[in-house]
Design an enzyme around this catalytic site. Structure first.
Site, short mmCIF file in Angstrom:
data_model
loop_
_atom_site.label_atom_id
_atom_site.label_comp_id
_atom_site.label_asym_id
_atom_site.label_seq_id
_atom_site.Cartn_x
_atom_site.Cartn_y
_atom_site.Cartn_z
N CYS A 37 -2.03 -22.10 1.13
CA CYS A 37 -1.25 -22.99 0.25
C CYS A 37 -2.20 -23.74 -0.68
O CYS A 37 -1.90 -23.99 -1.85
CB CYS A 37 -0.45 -24.00 1.08
SG CYS A 37 0.49 -23.28 2.43
N HIS A 50 -2.15 -25.43 -4.74
CA HIS A 50 -1.57 -26.77 -4.73
C HIS A 50 -2.55 -27.89 -4.43
O HIS A 50 -2.18 -28.88 -3.81
CB HIS A 50 -0.39 -26.83 -3.76
CG HIS A 50 0.72 -25.89 -4.13
ND1 HIS A 50 1.45 -26.03 -5.28
CD2 HIS A 50 1.21 -24.79 -3.51
CE1 HIS A 50 2.34 -25.06 -5.35
NE2 HIS A 50 2.22 -24.28 -4.30
N ARG A 99 11.60 -21.48 -0.35
CA ARG A 99 10.35 -21.69 -1.09
C ARG A 99 9.13 -21.27 -0.26
O ARG A 99 8.26 -20.54 -0.72
CB ARG A 99 10.24 -23.16 -1.50
CG ARG A 99 8.94 -23.58 -2.16
CD ARG A 99 8.67 -22.87 -3.47
NE ARG A 99 7.98 -21.60 -3.29
CZ ARG A 99 7.70 -20.75 -4.27
NH1 ARG A 99 8.07 -21.02 -5.50
NH2 ARG A 99 7.07 -19.63 -4.03
N CYS A 151 6.26 -18.28 -0.79
CA CYS A 151 4.82 -18.53 -0.88
C CYS A 151 4.05 -17.57 0.02
O CYS A 151 3.05 -16.99 -0.40
CB CYS A 151 4.50 -19.98 -0.52
SG CYS A 151 4.99 -21.16 -1.79
#
Lengths: 268, 241
Positions: free
Chosen positions: A178, A182, A225, A229
């Site tokens: 992730c 981000h 979501r 990802c």
């Protein structure tokens, strides 16, 4: 001179009405068009369907979901979602809103995993999933409130902390985690600005699911979501409502703590 | 990938231990199956979540053969970058660079440039190796998805900025042996130069074939490629090249 001053003050007061936005966050400001559209979010249709479903007597037990406890007591919806994921004694585990709705559809209404209202997890162009509709309605009862997931129970803390480990965990055929997308502000994939976990204001908006996704033409959930990802990262498929998915949601909600949720939201 | 790195062994041992304790408490504990997470560190619990909790579809077949469990097992570089959150201290960074250099394999007939037109397609394509609710077709060539993170052809407006702009890459550096070698190594395993970079290891991970790498390299370096439209006089100096 006086007239000019008057104009300035009108202009300034107008600006004050615009929702507070960190001007250095392109993730937020480059979405002015979305923000203008947000006055008429198509997710409202889904929300209304959810409201009806919530109060309707359904399932083998012919019961509504009005007695479902989302953490603040049976039937209390206001502010419940911004205080999730949460540890539920009756289920002995940490649950996100979607898992909790399913839990109540089973215990109160008697639906099983195979029944359509539970089996269908996501909407398609021609069918709004009951689950998404209920999720949208219940989440909307926390609109404008601040994210505030509870951290009293040791499992809540452990779940969040493990979620943080997963956030930084790089694996798969592209070495992504992730963190790859981000962790920095002002970064884009193609033309899409990415929200940073280190900028709580844009992060609070980014984790505001459910959201009507313009590119999909339907309302999507946080589970949708996070599944997307992992798919893009070329890691293994993430199961809906799994412990790992809730750990990630727990970490990401904790990182938005104290900042305002937009529910339902409108996203690209 | 190393399926039995020290972490996996540690977690397995921990789970075995917790299992024994769990058995003793079975009568009283509601959680009769599996270990008690509260006995675990967040790191151990995260590994449990990945491999033991049923959260991921580990048994699903993947395009390269085998199953998705392999995708979740970390090799040394993935593990070190995760643990240091992509900011490795000097000694770890040195180790990563060494490992990365050792990993690089070169084409037998030297590093050649392929067809920049094919490279242009591969640079735009984000297809390949996705598994889960929908699976990419293994017979379709996987793309490098360069535009997700890099500017290349200045006429392509849909580019990301997670990586640096590569516009005029060949124009500014030429196509000599050392440039070709550097570009090949950057695509094959960029940790050889930038330990814990976000960029995927397209060669080590067998994501791009040797042929695909040669096409993408041509797209970057070939003077005919739209990535190299030319520069104003003095721009090279301004950019420190």
């Amino acid at each position: 001179m006086l007239r000019r001053l008057l104009w300035y003050s009108i202009l300034l007061s107008g600006l004050a009405c615009v929702p507070a936005v960190a001007s250095d966050s392109p993730y937020l400001t480059k979405r002015q068009q979305l923000m203008m559209l947000a006055e008429s979010n198509p997710a409202e249709l889904t929300l209304w369907k959810g409201e009806e479903l919530f109060h309707e007597k359904r399932g083998p037990k012919n019961a509504s979901l009005e007695a479902c406890d989302f953490g603040l007591g049976p039937g209390v919806l206001e502010g419940a979602y911004v205080q999730m994921p949460r540890y539920f004694e009756d289920a002995s585990r940490v649950m996100d809103l979607e898992s909790r709705i399913i839990y109540c559809m089973k215990t109160l209404q008697g639906f099983t995993e195979e029944d359509e209202p539970i089996a269908r997890k996501h909407s398609s162009a021609d069918h709004t999933a009951d689950l998404v509709a209920l999720y949208t309605y219940i989440a909307s009862q926390s609109d404008g409130m601040k994210w505030d997931p509870p951290m009293e129970h040791p499992m809540e803390k452990l779940t969040r902390d493990a979620g943080e480990v997963l956030f930084y965990r790089r694996a798969g055929k592209m070495d992504f985690g992730c963190v790859s997308c981000h962790s920095e502000q002002r970064k884009r994939i193609r033309l899409s600005y990415l929200p940073s976990v280190h900028q709580p204001e844009e992060w609070a908006k980014a984790i505001s699911w459910p959201a009507y996704r313009i590119g999909h033409g339907v309302v999507r959930s946080s589970q949708h979501r996070v599944r997307g990802c992992y798919w893009q990262m070329r890691q293994a498929g993430l199961n809906f409502g799994s412990e790992a998915s809730i750990a990630i949601l727990s970490f990401w909600t904790d990182r938005a703590r104290g900042h305002v949720a937009t529910l339902p939201d409108l996203k690209r | 990938m190393y399926p039995w790195n020290h972490r996996t062994v540690m977690v397995t041992a921990l789970l075995a231990l917790a299992g024994i304790v769990g058995c003793a408490q079975q009568e009283t504990s509601e959680r009769s199956q599996g270990p008690d997470p509260l006995e675990m560190t967040p790191e151990a619990y995260a590994e449990y979540l990945v491999f033991e909790s049923g959260s991921f579809r580990l048994d699903q077949p993947v395009q390269e053969g085998g199953d998705a469990r392999q995708r979740m097992e970390q090799d040394e570089i993935q593990r070190l970058c995760s643990e240091t959150r992509n900011r490795p201290p000097a000694d770890v960074a040195g180790r990563i660079v060494r490992r990365a250099r050792e990993s690089i394999r070169y084409p037998e007939d030297g590093i050649q440039l392929g067809d920049w037109r094919k490279g242009a397609e591969l640079a735009r394509s984000g297809y390949g190796y996705r598994v889960g609710h929908r699976n990419d077709d293994p017979d379709r060539t996987a793309g490098g998805n360069c535009y997700a993170c890099h500017q290349m052809d200045p006429d392509e407006l849909g580019y990301g900025n997670l990586g640096p702009s590569l516009t005029n890459y060949g124009e500014l550096r030429g196509q000599g042996e050392s440039v070709r070698r550097f570009v090949y190594e950057m695509i094959y395993n960029p940790h050889a130069y930038f330990p814990c970079t976000n960029m995927p290891r397209f060669g080590v991970n067998d994501f791009l074939s040797q042929e695909s790498i040669s096409h993408i390299m041509a797209y970057l370096l070939d003077p005919e490629s739209p990535v190299n439209p030319g520069i104003e006089p003095g721009e090279g100096e301004r950019r420190g090249l």
